[in-house]
Write a protein that holds these residues in place. Structure first.
Motif, PDB file in Angstrom:
ATOM      1  N   HIS A 178       2.222   3.185   8.109  1.00 27.85           N
ATOM      2  CA  HIS A 178       2.181   4.239   9.198  1.00 27.85           C
ATOM      3  C   HIS A 178       1.527   5.515   8.886  1.00 27.85           C
ATOM      4  CE1 HIS A 178       5.554   5.399   7.237  1.00 27.85           C
ATOM      5  NE2 HIS A 178       5.883   7.007   8.050  1.00 27.85           N
ATOM      6  N   LEU A 179       1.479   6.001   7.745  1.00 22.51           N
ATOM      7  CA  LEU A 179       1.148   7.290   6.900  1.00 22.51           C
ATOM      8  C   LEU A 179      -0.350   7.393   7.083  1.00 22.51           C
ATOM      9  CD1 LEU A 179       3.498   7.888   3.662  1.00 22.51           C
ATOM     10  CD2 LEU A 179       3.540   8.652   6.290  1.00 22.51           C
ATOM     11  N   TRP A 180      -0.730   5.895   7.441  1.00 20.56           N
ATOM     12  CA  TRP A 180      -2.660   5.590   7.394  1.00 20.56           C
ATOM     13  C   TRP A 180      -3.268   5.339   8.938  1.00 20.56           C
ATOM     14  CZ3 TRP A 180      -6.105   4.484   2.767  1.00 20.56           C
ATOM     15  CH2 TRP A 180      -4.906   4.662   2.271  1.00 20.56           C
ATOM     16  N   ASP A 181      -2.678   5.681   9.487  1.00 14.42           N
ATOM     17  CA  ASP A 181      -2.585   5.829  11.118  1.00 14.42           C
ATOM     18  C   ASP A 181      -3.803   6.396  11.434  1.00 14.42           C
ATOM     19  OD1 ASP A 181      -1.512   3.646  11.391  1.00 14.42           O
ATOM     20  OD2 ASP A 181       0.303   4.305  13.008  1.00 14.42           O
TER      21      ASP A 181
ATOM     22  N   VAL B 115     -15.500   1.912   0.390  1.00 17.98           N
ATOM     23  CA  VAL B 115     -14.823   1.844   0.272  1.00 17.98           C
ATOM     24  C   VAL B 115     -14.510   0.739   1.469  1.00 17.98           C
ATOM     25  CG1 VAL B 115     -12.545   2.475   1.522  1.00 17.98           C
ATOM     26  CG2 VAL B 115     -13.997   3.905   0.043  1.00 17.98           C
ATOM     27  N   ALA B 116     -13.841  -0.403   1.425  1.00 22.57           N
ATOM     28  CA  ALA B 116     -13.606  -1.793   2.937  1.00 22.57           C
ATOM     29  C   ALA B 116     -12.662  -1.714   3.017  1.00 22.57           C
ATOM     30  CB  ALA B 116     -14.509  -2.957   2.003  1.00 22.57           C
ATOM     31  N   MET B 117     -11.633  -1.762   4.252  1.00 21.62           N
ATOM     32  CA  MET B 117     -11.154  -1.403   4.987  1.00 21.62           C
ATOM     33  C   MET B 117     -10.681  -1.659   5.749  1.00 21.62           C
ATOM     34  SD  MET B 117      -9.800   2.755   4.578  1.00 21.62           S
ATOM     35  CE  MET B 117      -8.141   2.961   4.897  1.00 21.62           C
ATOM     36  N   PRO B 118      -9.203  -2.320   6.305  1.00 18.07           N
ATOM     37  CA  PRO B 118      -8.731  -2.622   7.456  1.00 18.07           C
ATOM     38  C   PRO B 118      -8.525  -1.416   8.728  1.00 18.07           C
ATOM     39  CG  PRO B 118      -7.742  -4.194   6.292  1.00 18.07           C
ATOM     40  CD  PRO B 118      -8.066  -2.861   5.735  1.00 18.07           C
ATOM     41  N   PHE B 119      -9.256  -1.166   9.643  1.00 21.65           N
ATOM     42  CA  PHE B 119      -8.628  -0.206  10.352  1.00 21.65           C
ATOM     43  C   PHE B 119      -7.455  -0.368  11.321  1.00 21.65           C
ATOM     44  CE2 PHE B 119     -13.697  -0.140  12.241  1.00 21.65           C
ATOM     45  CZ  PHE B 119     -13.611   0.914  11.214  1.00 21.65           C
ATOM     46  N   ASN B 120      -7.033   0.322  11.141  1.00 19.98           N
ATOM     47  CA  ASN B 120      -5.604   0.353  11.725  1.00 19.98           C
ATOM     48  C   ASN B 120      -4.744  -0.347  11.396  1.00 19.98           C
ATOM     49  OD1 ASN B 120      -7.499  -0.419  14.811  1.00 19.98           O
ATOM     50  ND2 ASN B 120      -6.480   1.646  14.560  1.00 19.98           N
ATOM     51  N   LEU B 121      -4.226  -0.150   9.256  1.00 23.47           N
ATOM     52  CA  LEU B 121      -3.902  -0.404   8.771  1.00 23.47           C
ATOM     53  C   LEU B 121      -1.664  -0.973   9.464  1.00 23.47           C
ATOM     54  CD1 LEU B 121      -5.220   0.738   5.573  1.00 23.47           C
ATOM     55  CD2 LEU B 121      -4.503  -1.410   5.814  1.00 23.47           C
ATOM     56  N   GLY B 122      -1.551   0.370  10.073  1.00 26.24           N
ATOM     57  CA  GLY B 122      -0.142   0.391  10.688  1.00 26.24           C
ATOM     58  C   GLY B 122       0.091  -0.761  11.984  1.00 26.24           C
ATOM     59  N   SER B 123      -0.827  -1.195  12.006  1.00 25.89           N
ATOM     60  CA  SER B 123      -0.673  -2.253  13.430  1.00 25.89           C
ATOM     61  C   SER B 123      -1.076  -3.320  13.019  1.00 25.89           C
ATOM     62  CB  SER B 123      -1.696  -1.534  14.183  1.00 25.89           C
ATOM     63  OG  SER B 123      -2.059  -0.852  14.969  1.00 25.89           O
TER      64      SER B 123
ATOM     65  N   LEU C 298       1.086  -1.349  -0.160  1.00 25.11           N
ATOM     66  CA  LEU C 298      -0.207  -0.123   0.052  1.00 25.11           C
ATOM     67  C   LEU C 298       1.181   1.087   0.118  1.00 25.11           C
ATOM     68  CD1 LEU C 298      -3.300   0.803   0.231  1.00 25.11           C
ATOM     69  CD2 LEU C 298      -2.502   1.072   2.004  1.00 25.11           C
ATOM     70  N   PRO C 299       0.853   2.347  -0.898  1.00 18.08           N
ATOM     71  CA  PRO C 299       1.485   3.022  -0.787  1.00 18.08           C
ATOM     72  C   PRO C 299       0.475   4.936  -0.134  1.00 18.08           C
ATOM     73  CG  PRO C 299       0.302   3.609  -3.020  1.00 18.08           C
ATOM     74  CD  PRO C 299       0.065   1.887  -2.373  1.00 18.08           C
ATOM     75  N   GLU C 300       1.009   5.572  -0.119  1.00 21.50           N
ATOM     76  CA  GLU C 300       0.295   6.898   0.822  1.00 21.50           C
ATOM     77  C   GLU C 300      -0.456   7.673   0.361  1.00 21.50           C
ATOM     78  OE1 GLU C 300       2.871   8.232  -2.647  1.00 21.50           O
ATOM     79  OE2 GLU C 300       3.379   7.281  -1.524  1.00 21.50           O
ATOM     80  N   PRO C 301      -1.982   6.869   1.565  1.00 23.92           N
ATOM     81  CA  PRO C 301      -2.756   8.135   0.852  1.00 23.92           C
ATOM     82  C   PRO C 301      -3.276   8.122  -0.243  1.00 23.92           C
ATOM     83  CG  PRO C 301      -2.453   7.912   3.335  1.00 23.92           C
ATOM     84  CD  PRO C 301      -1.265   8.168   2.552  1.00 23.92           C
ATOM     85  N   GLU C 302      -2.795   9.981  -0.181  1.00 25.76           N
ATOM     86  CA  GLU C 302      -2.558  10.835  -1.769  1.00 25.76           C
ATOM     87  C   GLU C 302      -2.392   9.596  -2.727  1.00 25.76           C
ATOM     88  OE1 GLU C 302      -1.276  11.088   0.826  1.00 25.76           O
ATOM     89  OE2 GLU C 302      -2.583  12.988   1.955  1.00 25.76           O
ATOM     90  N   ARG C 303      -1.360   8.966  -2.750  1.00 24.60           N
ATOM     91  CA  ARG C 303      -1.392   7.719  -4.164  1.00 24.60           C
ATOM     92  C   ARG C 303      -2.639   7.038  -4.329  1.00 24.60           C
ATOM     93  NH1 ARG C 303      -0.670   7.217  -9.115  1.00 24.60           N
ATOM     94  NH2 ARG C 303       0.838   4.852  -9.830  1.00 24.60           N
ATOM     95  N   VAL C 304      -2.853   6.647  -3.651  1.00 22.96           N
ATOM     96  CA  VAL C 304      -4.187   5.254  -3.469  1.00 22.96           C
ATOM     97  C   VAL C 304      -5.809   6.067  -4.016  1.00 22.96           C
ATOM     98  CG1 VAL C 304      -6.170   3.752  -2.249  1.00 22.96           C
ATOM     99  CG2 VAL C 304      -3.183   3.763  -1.749  1.00 22.96           C
ATOM    100  N   VAL C 305      -5.691   7.396  -3.315  1.00 27.83           N
ATOM    101  CA  VAL C 305      -6.551   8.547  -3.869  1.00 27.83           C
ATOM    102  C   VAL C 305      -6.931   8.445  -5.939  1.00 27.83           C
ATOM    103  CG1 VAL C 305      -7.482  10.715  -4.130  1.00 27.83           C
ATOM    104  CG2 VAL C 305      -7.109   9.245  -1.177  1.00 27.83           C
ATOM    105  N   ASP C 306      -5.591   8.444  -5.920  1.00 29.75           N
ATOM    106  CA  ASP C 306      -5.118   9.317  -7.373  1.00 29.75           C
ATOM    107  C   ASP C 306      -5.444   7.428  -7.866  1.00 29.75           C
ATOM    108  OD1 ASP C 306      -4.788  11.759  -6.808  1.00 29.75           O
ATOM    109  OD2 ASP C 306      -2.062  11.306  -7.226  1.00 29.75           O
ATOM    110  N   ILE C 307      -5.156   6.493  -7.580  1.00 30.54           N
ATOM    111  CA  ILE C 307      -4.704   4.842  -8.223  1.00 30.54           C
ATOM    112  C   ILE C 307      -6.577   4.868  -8.183  1.00 30.54           C
ATOM    113  CG2 ILE C 307      -4.595   2.534  -7.932  1.00 30.54           C
ATOM    114  CD1 ILE C 307      -2.599   3.656  -7.850  1.00 30.54           C
TER     115      ILE C 307
END
Length: 449
Positions: free
Chosen positions: A193-196, A172-180, A138-147
């Motif tokens: 960690h950028l998703w926390d 949108v379906a995604m795990p909570f606490n992606l950095g954990s 998973l890249p940084e959130p802004e990059r995912v928005v673009d994709i």
């Protein structure tokens, strides 16, 4: 099957009593009741496939006058369609059969995981009609928005311009606490960690023109199973999805239970005994968590311990099909962890069915279900009957189908929030849940919220 509207309706002085979900609170009115009963009719059709006007009136326990108006409105809006006449050999005119119109509504679904991004388009029947997939960390959130925005624009071409107004939104379906739990999953820290502290739902909402609905990935997949899978025949079940991690959801009384912070059914955190596999990471305490043992990340880690590189779903399926001893060792360890976890869950929620779906096949689903059935029976407490196990309906599409079902579910399912004028407050409730999660995590970390 028990589907009924919420309140009595009158027909020429005759009152038909219906009471599956009684009214609570204040603010209900005839408009809200009409919307609720329209959705009851849609749910009946989703469950039975096709029905006549008389069938719908009986199954939804509505009067003839009420069902006639509802059918007319749903047909005019394009949500249901006629199939022709049914000749059953009885007296009288043949009945006109009705079903959901697949083109009546559409939903985009975005599944975000630590190792993949997937965007799909589903029609009103729940069928996925297009997809875009990206297998990568998973890249940084802004990059995912673009994709995701580009994927939505690409999939939008599958719907005619005239049908754009029928798109219910983006789920949108995604795990909570992606950095954990990266240690337990054997994943590098990378960009997780950028998703926390990111509100991805709002980021995406700012970038696209459709409303965005967001849920924990396990809850979203459970909603798909409720809406278009096992929920057609069962109102109460525990849902599990075995993917890179393990997620879940709780379906009770024909609705999906979310919990105060959206974590209901988060089976990954259930404490279990330590793994006996040499590949397992050392737990942080005396007990391990289910995530460490019952996940495809654990299988991938154990295969790597035996010198087998399996990076993709296809790699994992080939390893399973080869009957490699490492797969058998992991399978035994997985079942040994799932057995006490499921019994713990069943002791609390008391449901008769556990639906399990899988991110891969290769024969693994049936083997695991067969072994787990035997293990649950052997471990059954006195005077208790093990839950029935059933394979899920969507396989590796469960997360994406769950996401795509979110906007359709929230727009067209008979939820009691409609009756109490609380349906529009979902966004505020989600925001409050996010804040509660952050406050708890901040307190645990010893830093200000």
């Amino acid at each position: 099957m028990t589907i009924r509207p919420a309140e009595a309706e009158a027909d020429q002085g005759r009152t038909v009593e219906v009471a599956r979900r009684p009214l609570v609170g204040q603010g209900s009115n005839s408009v809200q009741l009409r919307r609720y009963n329209e959705r009851i009719v849609l749910q009946v059709l989703r469950r039975v496939g096709e029905a006549s006007k008389a069938d719908l009136a009986r199954l939804a326990q509505l009067t003839n006058a009420a069902i006639g108006g509802i059918i007319q409105d749903l047909t005019t809006s394009g949500l249901i369609e006629t199939l022709g006449k049914r000749h059953d050999g009885g007296r009288g005119q043949p009945a006109t059969m009705l079903r959901l119109s697949a083109t009546g509504a559409y939903g985009f679904g975005v599944r975000i995981d630590r190792t993949s991004i997937e965007t799909v388009l589903a029609d009103f029947s729940g069928r996925i009609i297009g997809r875009q997939s990206h297998d990568r960390f998973l890249p940084e959130p802004e990059r995912v928005v673009d994709i995701v925005a580009r994927d939505i624009a690409s999939l939008l071409r599958l719907v005619s311009p005239e049908e754009h107004a029928r798109i219910a939104g983006v789920g949108v379906a995604m795990p909570f606490n992606l950095g954990s739990w990266l240690h337990e999953l054997g994943l590098p820290r990378a960009n997780f960690h950028l998703w926390d502290d990111i509100d991805f739902k709002q980021l995406l909402q700012d970038a696209i023109d459709f409303p965005v609905f967001s849920e924990n990935d396990g809850t979203a997949a459970a909603i798909a199973e409720l809406f278009s899978g096992a929920g057609r025949h069962a109102d109460d079940f525990l849902y599990l999805f075995l993917g890179p991690a393990i997620g879940g959801g709780v379906v009770y009384g024909g609705d999906c239970v979310k919990g105060v912070r959206g974590n209901a059914g988060d089976v990954a955190m259930i404490p279990v005994p330590r793994s006996r596999l040499a590949s397992a990471p050392a737990p942080r305490g005396e007990m391990d968590i289910l995530l460490t043992r019952a996940s495809l990340s654990a299988l991938k880690r154990h295969l790597a311990h035996h010198g087998i590189v399996a990076e993709t779903r296809d790699d994992l399926e080939r390893a399973v099909e080869s009957n490699h001893p490492a797969v058998e060792e992991w399978l035994a360890d997985c079942v040994a962890a799932l057995t006490p976890a499921i019994w713990s869950a069943i002791s609390l929620i008391d449901v008769p069915l556990v639906v399990i779906d899988f991110d891969i096949d290769g024969g693994l689903p049936q083997r695991l279900i067969d072994e787990l059935t035997r293990a649950l029976a052997l471990a059954a407490p006195q005077s208790r009957v093990p839950p029935r196990l059933q394979r899920g309906s969507f396989g590796q599409d469960a997360g994406a189908a769950g996401a795509a079902n979110l906007p359709i579910f929230f727009n067209y399912s008979p939820r009691t929030a409609i009756l109490t004028a609380n349906e529009g407050k979902q966004g505020a409730a989600d925001a409050a849940a996010r804040k509660a999660r952050k406050d708890i995590e901040s307190a645990q970390d010893g830093r200000p919220a």
